[in-house]
Scaffold this active site. Structure first.
Site, mmCIF file in Angstrom:
data_model
loop_
_atom_site.group_PDB
_atom_site.id
_atom_site.type_symbol
_atom_site.label_atom_id
_atom_site.label_comp_id
_atom_site.label_asym_id
_atom_site.label_seq_id
_atom_site.Cartn_x
_atom_site.Cartn_y
_atom_site.Cartn_z
ATOM 1 N N SER A 1 31.372 36.457 34.986
ATOM 2 C CA SER A 1 30.780 37.708 35.034
ATOM 3 C C SER A 1 32.015 38.802 35.064
ATOM 4 C CB SER A 1 29.916 38.036 36.166
ATOM 5 O OG SER A 1 29.636 39.339 36.607
ATOM 6 N N ARG A 2 32.275 39.481 33.886
ATOM 7 C CA ARG A 2 33.431 40.099 33.660
ATOM 8 C C ARG A 2 33.588 41.226 34.204
ATOM 9 N NH1 ARG A 2 32.461 38.817 28.407
ATOM 10 N NH2 ARG A 2 33.053 36.704 27.857
ATOM 11 N N VAL A 3 32.322 41.965 34.682
ATOM 12 C CA VAL A 3 32.450 43.260 35.431
ATOM 13 C C VAL A 3 31.750 43.265 37.024
ATOM 14 C CG1 VAL A 3 32.567 44.662 33.408
ATOM 15 C CG2 VAL A 3 30.301 44.359 34.521
#
Ligand SMILES: Nc1ncnc2c1ncn2[C@@H]1O[C@H](COP(=O)(O)OP(=O)(O)O)[C@@H](O)[C@H]1O
Ligand SMILES: [Mg+2]
Length: 635
Positions: A364-366
């Site tokens: 989950s990048r953000v």
């Protein structure tokens, strides 16, 4: 009662007073050909791209190909009654859907018509299905989590409000289950949900609606349904319509979540439509703009800044892969558009790891920024630990001897994996998640036998709910763990462990396995050494010095099994040797049958000189070893 003529004239006058003659212009064209849900229309030079066109019999279409002397339009609805030469009118409108809180609790078609037999939807507002995504200036960084209630996701792949998180996996890996659990977990929270079903069969959509209703989740959810039997056009519009319905809430400064289940079928529908519209096919026969198809949809998910209402729209698109192939065209497109992905794998699912999330490649990048601090505190290292565990577990299937550090990691990993398993429709509140994961990562599970971890988890959750209510609500209120809360957690975990029959925390594995050294001198020497070296190298985390019975007994059992296995293999080998020798010693007719015995003899010889250990480290060791040794590798 009599009516005088002046009454009638009054009424007529009143009517005439409000009458305004509006000039309605609409262009009229004529159908040239119709078929496959596509109509070629002559005329309509002024039609807009995406404009709604009116066909005879209350059927609408959408103008998609604007060509020099004709327009190609997709027809949304039945088209069997349309004939060559029929009139087609422009409407001056883009395709719209009704939006608003009136839709909550309803199942609607992509055009906003009710499908659930609960009467008309009296919504006051319409919104265009296609809209330009909010710009950069109006947005804000993601800072609030969407609690899915799924431990594995909330702990390791946190999703933020306004984020786009892809759920990807083969069929039957629990993708829809994650969406439904997430929706169910929003009960009593402030997140409105939209579930868009694209190209599914009507029965599964009905099942989704029934499930949500059963768990009281339908009242804050809108289901937009386009079944597989409907024209590709409706399947094509469905996610945009769902997005528009979600955007309404975002524009009101509220929070919404929209699930697209699934975008693979959306791409199929678009491909079908495009080919019928005679657009040139590209890779995998998709039209050239298939990337834009999904990017413009997913870009509409956003977290707005305060000046723009502060609302948010979170998107959870689903992609179904074939045989775990994430490098196909559509999966790679959507992976590159979204802010992270949750990979579900069928082998994990079949091994009972449910949700079948592959920890190593899910990301989950953000969402990390949005994760609750308490969760970040307890689950910080878990993702790495679990990813390493999966690799180690795969590797150690082939290795016969492992040092203690590796074994500890395997033990911890298998317990954490067990801890993160979760049945469907059982979302776990944040406070309980934090408690359970804190206990798992701080060694309070290390002495619980793997087979009982599930039972332990259920018990501890119940304990937290019942006996540590204030602790749980404190964690949920403060959203962070301070010293005081940590102490309370420690007390709770210890108290529960006593109830459960395990004492203290920390791994209690320090005995060298000396007795095995007799069997395999070379291999075991290393192990015994490692075993002895360990206690100084890694001070045992154990707080209580007393050895744990359960842990010990399960280890004894494993050792006994190992020894029995070894004895059986040895016996087998001797038997074969004996037979081979008998055959060799026998008369001429035995010469033929002696040949198959040759390779066996060679294997035993090789094993005797210790080459087996080297082999064991190679991934192909299984094939190289004699068939009679195969069981050894899996211990
Ligand atoms: N966490 C879980 N525990 C137990 N069963 C599950 C879990 N998640 C999914 N399932 C079951 O697995 C099956 C497939 O799930 P589903 O969500 O329909 O998969 P997909 O949408 O990927 O095709 C369903 O029967 C569902 O009940
Ligand atoms: Mg599904």
């Amino acid at each position: 009662m009599s009516i005088g003529s002046h009454d009638i004239t009054d009424v007529i006058k009143a009517r005439l007073k409000d009458f305004k003659a509006e000039l309605v212009t609409s262009e009229v064209g004529r159908i040239i050909t119709v078929g496959d849900g596509i109509a070629q229309v002559y005329g309509l030079q002024g039609a807009m791209a995406g404009e709604l066109l009116e066909f005879p019999g209350d059927v609408y279409g959408m103008a998609l190909n604007l060509e020099e002397d004709q327009v190609r339009a997709v027809i949304m609805g039945p088209y069997e009654h349309l004939l060559e030469g029929d009139q087609v009118k422009t409407t001056g409108r883009i395709v719209q859907v009704p939006v608003g809180p009136e839709l909550l609790g309803r199942v609607v078609s992509p055009l906003g018509e009710p499908l659930d037999g609960k009467g008309p939807i009296n919504s006051k507002k319409m919104a265009a299905v296609e809209k330009v995504a909010p710009g950069v200036i109006t947005r804000q960084r993601v800072d609030t989590p969407v609690q899915t209630g799924i431990k594995a996701i909330d702990a390791m792949i946190p999703i933020g409000r306004g984020q786009r998180e892809l759920i990807i996996g083969d069929r039957q890996t629990g993708k829809t289950a994650i969406l439904l659990d997430t929706i169910i977990n929003q009960k009593g929270k402030d997140l409105f949900c939209v579930y868009v079903a694209i190209g599914q069969n009507a029965a599964s959509i009905a099942r989704v609606a029934a499930t949500l209703e059963q768990y009281g989740a339908l009242e804050y959810t809108v289901i937009v349904a386009a079944t597989a039997s409907e024209p590709a056009t409706l399947n094509y519009i469905a996610p945009y319509a769902g997005c528009a319905i979600g955007e309404y809430f975002m524009d009101q400064g509220q929070e919404a979540l929209v699930c697209y289940d699934d975008l693979t079928k959306h791409a199929w529908a678009y491909r079908e439509m495009s080919l019928n519209l005679r657009r040139p096919p590209g890779r995998e026969a998709y039209p050239g703009d298939v990337f834009y198809l999904h990017s413009r949809l997913l870009e509409r998910a956003a977290k707005m800044n305060k000046a723009n209402g502060g609302g948010s729209l979170t998107a959870l698109p689903v992609i179904e892969t074939q045989a775990n192939d994430v490098s196909a065209y559509i999966p790679t497109n959507v992976i590159s558009i979204t802010d992270g992905q949750i990979y579900l794998q069928s082998d994990l699912f079949n091994a009972g790891v449910r949700p079948a999330m592959s920890v190593g490649i899910s990301v989950s990048r953000v969402g990390g920024d949005a994760q609750t601090k308490a969760m970040r505190q307890v689950a910080g290292r878990m993702k790495l630990e679990l990813a390493q565990y999966r690799e180690l577990a795969a590797f150690s299937q082939f290795a016969s001897d492992l040092d203690k550090a590796t074994r500890d990691q395997l033990e911890r990993g298998s317990r954490l994996t067990e801890l993160l398993k979760q049945p469907q429709y059982g979302p776990v509140p944040l406070g309980i998640q934090v408690g359970v994961i804190w206990a798992g990562t701080n060694g309070y599970l290390d002495k619980v036998p793997v087979a009982r971890v599930k039972e332990w988890e259920e018990g501890f959750s119940r304990y937290l709910r019942a006996d540590a209510k204030t602790l749980v609500s404190e964690v949920e209120k403060k959203k962070a763990l301070d010293d005081d809360l940590t102490k309370q957690l420690e007390r709770a975990a210890k108290a529960f462990n006593r109830q459960f029959g395990v004492e203290g925390a920390g791994a209690a594995e320090a005995e060298p396995e000396a007795e095995e050294a007799k069997g395999e001198p070379k291999a075991e020497a290393g192990k015994a050494e490692a075993g002895k070296a360990e206690p100084e190298a890694r001070p045992a985390k154990a707080e209580s010095a007393e050895p744990d019975e359960e842990r010990r007994s399960s280890k004894d059992r494993r050792e006994a099994e190992r020894r029995a296995e070894k004895a059986a293999v040895e016996k087998d080998r001797r038997e074969k040797e004996r037979r081979a020798a008998a055959r060799r010693a026998g008369d001429q007719k035995g010469a033929k049958s002696a040949k198959p015995a040759e390779p066996e003899r060679r294997t035993t010889a090789r094993r005797a000189d210790g080459a087996e250990r080297r082999q064991a480290e190679r991934p192909d060791a299984k094939e190289r070893r004699g068939p009679e040794r195969r069981t050894k590798g899996t211990k």
